[in-house]
Design a protein around this motif. Structure first.
Motif, PDB file in Angstrom:
ATOM      1  N   ASN A 122       0.578  -1.188   0.036  1.00 37.89           N
ATOM      2  CA  ASN A 122      -0.335  -0.406   0.184  1.00 37.89           C
ATOM      3  C   ASN A 122       0.766   0.878  -0.124  1.00 37.89           C
ATOM      4  O   ASN A 122       1.742   1.311   0.750  1.00 37.89           O
ATOM      5  CB  ASN A 122      -0.886  -0.340   1.394  1.00 37.89           C
ATOM      6  CG  ASN A 122      -2.015  -0.971   1.196  1.00 37.89           C
ATOM      7  OD1 ASN A 122      -1.728  -1.689   2.272  1.00 37.89           O
ATOM      8  ND2 ASN A 122      -2.633  -2.132   0.056  1.00 37.89           N
ATOM      9  N   GLY A 123       0.313   2.135  -0.956  1.00 39.18           N
ATOM     10  CA  GLY A 123       1.810   3.044  -1.111  1.00 39.18           C
ATOM     11  C   GLY A 123       2.613   3.700  -1.544  1.00 39.18           C
ATOM     12  O   GLY A 123       3.608   3.935  -1.822  1.00 39.18           O
ATOM     13  N   ALA A 124       3.090   2.199  -2.596  1.00 40.50           N
ATOM     14  CA  ALA A 124       3.633   1.707  -3.064  1.00 40.50           C
ATOM     15  C   ALA A 124       4.095   2.578  -4.198  1.00 40.50           C
ATOM     16  O   ALA A 124       5.343   2.969  -5.399  1.00 40.50           O
ATOM     17  CB  ALA A 124       4.560   0.842  -3.555  1.00 40.50           C
ATOM     18  N   GLY A 125       3.238   2.814  -4.957  1.00 41.83           N
ATOM     19  CA  GLY A 125       3.111   4.234  -6.189  1.00 41.83           C
ATOM     20  C   GLY A 125       1.511   3.625  -7.971  1.00 41.83           C
ATOM     21  O   GLY A 125       2.521   4.163  -8.653  1.00 41.83           O
ATOM     22  N   LYS A 126       1.023   1.957  -7.899  1.00 34.47           N
ATOM     23  CA  LYS A 126       0.816   1.652  -8.285  1.00 34.47           C
ATOM     24  C   LYS A 126      -0.585   3.164  -8.859  1.00 34.47           C
ATOM     25  O   LYS A 126      -0.559   3.460 -10.190  1.00 34.47           O
ATOM     26  CB  LYS A 126      -0.080   0.325  -8.108  1.00 34.47           C
ATOM     27  CG  LYS A 126       1.308  -0.751  -7.130  1.00 34.47           C
ATOM     28  CD  LYS A 126       0.174  -2.246  -7.017  1.00 34.47           C
ATOM     29  CE  LYS A 126      -0.508  -1.453  -5.762  1.00 34.47           C
ATOM     30  NZ  LYS A 126      -0.438  -0.879  -4.230  1.00 34.47           N
ATOM     31  N   SER A 127      -1.628   3.184  -8.196  1.00 33.62           N
ATOM     32  CA  SER A 127      -2.275   3.913  -8.656  1.00 33.62           C
ATOM     33  C   SER A 127      -1.743   5.556  -9.353  1.00 33.62           C
ATOM     34  O   SER A 127      -2.026   6.125 -10.346  1.00 33.62           O
ATOM     35  CB  SER A 127      -2.758   4.561  -7.424  1.00 33.62           C
ATOM     36  OG  SER A 127      -3.544   3.215  -6.780  1.00 33.62           O
ATOM     37  N   THR A 128      -0.129   5.872  -8.524  1.00 35.71           N
ATOM     38  CA  THR A 128      -0.116   7.282  -9.128  1.00 35.71           C
ATOM     39  C   THR A 128       1.075   7.342 -10.903  1.00 35.71           C
ATOM     40  O   THR A 128      -0.043   7.470 -11.598  1.00 35.71           O
ATOM     41  CB  THR A 128       0.908   7.440  -8.334  1.00 35.71           C
ATOM     42  OG1 THR A 128       0.581   7.931  -6.857  1.00 35.71           O
ATOM     43  CG2 THR A 128       1.648   8.480  -8.457  1.00 35.71           C
ATOM     44  N   HIS A 159      -3.997  -7.299  -4.692  1.00 33.60           N
ATOM     45  CA  HIS A 159      -2.804  -8.401  -3.568  1.00 33.60           C
ATOM     46  C   HIS A 159      -3.332  -9.705  -3.077  1.00 33.60           C
ATOM     47  O   HIS A 159      -2.594  -9.840  -2.376  1.00 33.60           O
ATOM     48  CB  HIS A 159      -3.435  -6.758  -2.486  1.00 33.60           C
ATOM     49  CG  HIS A 159      -3.684  -5.945  -2.426  1.00 33.60           C
ATOM     50  ND1 HIS A 159      -2.325  -5.083  -2.564  1.00 33.60           N
ATOM     51  CD2 HIS A 159      -3.841  -4.573  -2.410  1.00 33.60           C
ATOM     52  CE1 HIS A 159      -1.742  -3.706  -2.334  1.00 33.60           C
ATOM     53  NE2 HIS A 159      -3.706  -3.526  -2.374  1.00 33.60           N
ATOM     54  N   THR A 191      -5.683  11.479  -0.018  1.00 28.71           N
ATOM     55  CA  THR A 191      -4.481  11.964  -0.294  1.00 28.71           C
ATOM     56  C   THR A 191      -3.635  10.403   0.291  1.00 28.71           C
ATOM     57  O   THR A 191      -2.287  10.398  -0.212  1.00 28.71           O
ATOM     58  CB  THR A 191      -3.650  12.789  -0.136  1.00 28.71           C
ATOM     59  OG1 THR A 191      -3.390  13.267   1.682  1.00 28.71           O
ATOM     60  CG2 THR A 191      -4.051  13.962  -0.270  1.00 28.71           C
ATOM     61  N   SER A 250      -3.185   6.068  -0.527  1.00 30.66           N
ATOM     62  CA  SER A 250      -3.248   5.550  -0.930  1.00 30.66           C
ATOM     63  C   SER A 250      -4.287   4.539   0.079  1.00 30.66           C
ATOM     64  O   SER A 250      -5.001   4.782   0.609  1.00 30.66           O
ATOM     65  CB  SER A 250      -1.822   3.967  -1.131  1.00 30.66           C
ATOM     66  OG  SER A 250      -1.338   3.614   0.229  1.00 30.66           O
ATOM     67  N   GLY A 265      -5.203   1.362   0.295  1.00 27.12           N
ATOM     68  CA  GLY A 265      -5.045   0.821   1.717  1.00 27.12           C
ATOM     69  C   GLY A 265      -4.965   1.315   2.886  1.00 27.12           C
ATOM     70  O   GLY A 265      -5.023  -0.063   3.944  1.00 27.12           O
TER      71      GLY A 265
HETATM   72  N1  LIG Z   1      -3.054  13.744  -4.373  1.00 29.19           N
HETATM   73  C1  LIG Z   1      -1.883  13.324  -3.827  1.00 29.19           C
HETATM   74  N2  LIG Z   1      -1.553  13.972  -3.174  1.00 29.19           N
HETATM   75  C2  LIG Z   1      -0.092  13.773  -2.076  1.00 29.19           C
HETATM   76  N3  LIG Z   1       0.316  12.366  -1.847  1.00 29.19           N
HETATM   77  C3  LIG Z   1      -0.114  11.446  -2.609  1.00 29.19           C
HETATM   78  C4  LIG Z   1      -1.452  12.318  -3.645  1.00 29.19           C
HETATM   79  N4  LIG Z   1      -1.851  10.362  -3.675  1.00 29.19           N
HETATM   80  C5  LIG Z   1      -1.289   9.610  -3.932  1.00 29.19           C
HETATM   81  N5  LIG Z   1      -0.689   9.792  -2.975  1.00 29.19           N
HETATM   82  C6  LIG Z   1       1.384   9.522  -1.948  1.00 29.19           C
HETATM   83  O1  LIG Z   1       1.799   8.831  -3.159  1.00 29.19           O
HETATM   84  C7  LIG Z   1       1.829   7.397  -2.346  1.00 29.19           C
HETATM   85  C8  LIG Z   1       1.414   6.235  -3.537  1.00 29.19           C
HETATM   86  O2  LIG Z   1       0.369   6.614  -3.317  1.00 29.19           O
HETATM   87  P1  LIG Z   1      -0.506   4.881  -4.469  1.00 29.19           P
HETATM   88  O3  LIG Z   1      -2.031   6.023  -4.192  1.00 29.19           O
HETATM   89  O4  LIG Z   1      -0.182   5.487  -5.841  1.00 29.19           O
HETATM   90  O5  LIG Z   1      -0.483   3.939  -3.685  1.00 29.19           O
HETATM   91  P2  LIG Z   1      -0.781   2.274  -4.628  1.00 29.19           P
HETATM   92  O6  LIG Z   1       0.412   1.217  -4.876  1.00 29.19           O
HETATM   93  O7  LIG Z   1      -2.118   2.741  -5.235  1.00 29.19           O
HETATM   94  O8  LIG Z   1      -1.183   1.588  -2.963  1.00 29.19           O
HETATM   95  P3  LIG Z   1      -2.772   1.270  -2.853  1.00 29.19           P
HETATM   96  O9  LIG Z   1      -1.838  -0.225  -2.661  1.00 29.19           O
HETATM   97  O10 LIG Z   1      -3.097   0.871  -1.408  1.00 29.19           O
HETATM   98  O11 LIG Z   1      -4.022   1.943  -3.459  1.00 29.19           O
HETATM   99  C9  LIG Z   1       1.840   7.337  -1.389  1.00 29.19           C
HETATM  100  O12 LIG Z   1       2.725   7.772  -0.125  1.00 29.19           O
HETATM  101  C10 LIG Z   1       0.799   8.445  -1.425  1.00 29.19           C
HETATM  102  O13 LIG Z   1       0.305   8.597   0.047  1.00 29.19           O
END
Ligand SMILES: Nc1ncnc2c1ncn2[C@@H]1O[C@H](COP(=O)(O)OP(=O)(O)OP(=O)(O)O)[C@@H](O)[C@H]1O
Length: 511
Positions: free
Chosen positions: A47-53, A212, A412, A414, A416
């Motif tokens: 969670n938070g690794a950056g996938k959604s970004t 996951h 903001t 992720s 999870g």
């Molecule tokens: N709009 C935003 N502003 C600031 N930080 C953000 C924003 N969107 C995401 N982040 C940060 O970027 C990092 C990556 O988030 P991301 O949602 O890409 O993770 P993820 O791998 O998709 O996690 P998950 O499995 O929980 O969905 C996290 O630390 C999150 O807090």
């Protein structure tokens, strides 16, 4: 089967040097990857690794930092993308909530925004033929006139894929991103979805499949891409991976002994129930009677549509019960709002956390203390230091990341990490007699899953009765003293004690 690593460099989606910074925080670090045509790539990470970004950059929602390049089937695409340029490149996205309109037909959902027309009028006949062809191509045979709300969860997911693939009238997508589409599906339904995924890949689409569930990665993907702390730490063919343990190690950067804590029972048989559900009917439920004692963890499960998913809402009053009663601590309750339920000692984590559980615009701290603020209030004044201390402790205990920033808006985080906050808020609340968890580990990574389940166990140790409504048989078998399996609104089978440990996907089908 083609591996993305074998694919010619000019094929598929090739992203290089992508970084993303929010304010002062860099969350993606110089990512380079390939999604090869005709293959399924499992995209994994904590969670938070950056996938959604990463996917939001490809969807044209986020602008990457300067320096990234993107090639799509040999052609340079200019960055940043916009939602329109992303769609024009043939990028399609299916999110966990599927985004379908339940009351509209399959055809209307598939063609929304891109109706087929003949002489200016909507060509319903041609649409019907096309939708049948699309669904047949994905291995599903449903009447295109059926309202989507009448489909099974797996069929809905396939309709969402058909819509994404067909978006804007194209014949196929260059890239289809599936973001945890299996969250509420049990084994048989997941298999159907995987067949559809394979069929979409067979037409040449590159598929990025985010999950996951590590068992799915091993069965349903051709290659694996692991992100850790915003960097790609691995991209390899799935066939070279020895098993879930190895995957967990790549994801977490350390060994994980077991995803689940050991099961221990904490309830006294024969004690007065903390919650008594008596002949409850309504929604898909037909006369459910169930006592849960303090410290007992009871699981409720079944195939999609079996009725178990309606139980939390019937107890909470957010779905109308036709008959039956619910008592907490010996007193009949009829909650008509979440506030009533909380006052009665019921805590609930709904499956739809975005809409129903958290206040996305409020901070982590505000969400964490939402239901326990009274604990920090003395003569009408909030003891801000005590409140802050408790927030920091809860964030540490539940490993909410990024750490040390309680004022950050929940939205903001992720997905999870949002879930961890929403569970932690109930752990901090005094007076909870019954905790109802609906798919509590959806979207939670393999390491955090254990943390979350350990905390649920801890609440049970403290005497809270827990009702766990879940489609994850492993989670049920490791946590529950008893598991009830439903079909057609009725409990068909009860697995108790050591037998509950033996629950498998087969048990749902056989019930
Ligand atoms: N709009 C935003 N502003 C600031 N930080 C953000 C924003 N969107 C995401 N982040 C940060 O970027 C990092 C990556 O988030 P991301 O949602 O890409 O993770 P993820 O791998 O998709 O996690 P998950 O499995 O929980 O969905 C996290 O630390 C999150 O807090």
């Amino acid at each position: 089967m083609t591996s993305p690593l074998d694919a010619a460099a000019h094929e598929g989606i090739v992203l290089t040097g992508a970084s993303k910074t929010f304010g002062l925080t860099k969350v993606l670090h110089d990512i380079s990857l390939t999604f090869a045509p005709g293959t399924v790539t499992g995209v994994l990470g904590e969670n938070g690794a950056g996938k959604s970004t990463l996917f939001k950059i490809l969807a044209g929602i986020y602008e990457p930092d300067a320096g990234a390049t993107l090639r799509v089937n040999g052609k340079e695409a200019s960055l940043p993308l916009t939602p329109t340029s992303s769609a024009n490149l043939g990028f399609a996205f299916v999110h966990q909530d599927l985004g379908l309109a339940g009351s509209l037909s399959v055809t209307e959902n598939v063609f929304v925004g891109a109706m087929m027309r003949k002489r200016g009028l909507i060509d319903w006949k041609a649409q019907k033929v096309k939708v049948r062809e699309l669904l047949a191509g994905l291995g599903v045979d449903v009447d295109p006139a059926t309202p989507v709300q009448e489909l099974t969860q797996a069929e809905k997911a396939v309709v969402a894929i058909a819509r994404a693939v067909y978006a804007r009238g194209r014949e196929r997508s260059s890239l289809l991103v599936l973001d945890e589409p299996t969250a509420n599906l049990t084994g048989v339904e997941r298999d159907r979805l995987f067949e559809a995924m394979r069929a979409a890949a067979a037409s040449g689409t590159a598929i990025a499949f985010c999950t996951h569930r590590l068992d799915e990665v091993l069965t349903a993907t051709d290659s694996v891409l692991v992100l850790r702390d915003g960097s790609v730490v691995m991209q390899a063919p799935t066939s070279t991976i020895s098993g879930e343990k190895e995957l967990a190690k790549h994801i977490l950067g350390r060994d994980l002994e077991s995803h689940f804590p050991e099961r221990t029972s904490h309830f006294v048989a024969g004690s007065e129930p903390a919650i008594r559900i008596n002949e409850l009917s309504g929604g898909g439920i037909n006369g459910l009677s169930l006592d849960i004692r303090p410290g007992e963890v009871v699981g409720l499960t079944g195939l999609a549509g079996a009725g178990h998913d309606d139980v939390p809402d019937l107890i909470l009053g957010s779905m109308n019960a036709e008959s039956g009663t619910v008592s907490v601590g010996g007193k009949k309750v009829k909650p008509s709002s979440a506030t009533d339920a909380t006052a009665a000692g019921i805590a609930m984590l709904p499956a739809d956390r975005k809409r129903r559980s958290g206040i996305m615009g409020a901070s982590i701290a505000e969400n964490l203390t939402l239901v326990s603020i009274g604990t920090f209030t003395r003569r009408g004044l909030i003891d801000a230091r005590a409140e802050r201390r408790s927030v920091v402790e809860a964030m540490e205990q539940f490993d909410v990341r990024p750490m040390g920033d309680p004022d950050r808006p929940l939205e903001t985080l992720s997905g999870g990490n949002q879930q961890k906050v929403l569970i932690a808020k109930w752990a901090a609340k005094a007076g909870v007699k019954c905790l109802i968890l609906h798919e509590p580990t959806q979207g939670v990574d393999v390491g955090a899953k254990r943390t979350v389940l350990e905390h649920v166990r801890r609440m049970a140790e403290q005497g809270v009765a827990v009702l766990l409504v879940s489609s994850e048989h492993e989670e049920l078998s490791h946590l529950c003293d008893r598991v009830l399996i439903m079909r057609g609104g009725l409990v068909r089978r009860e697995m108790v004690g050591a037998t509950a440990k033996q629950i498998t996907e087969q048990c749902y089908v056989a019930a």
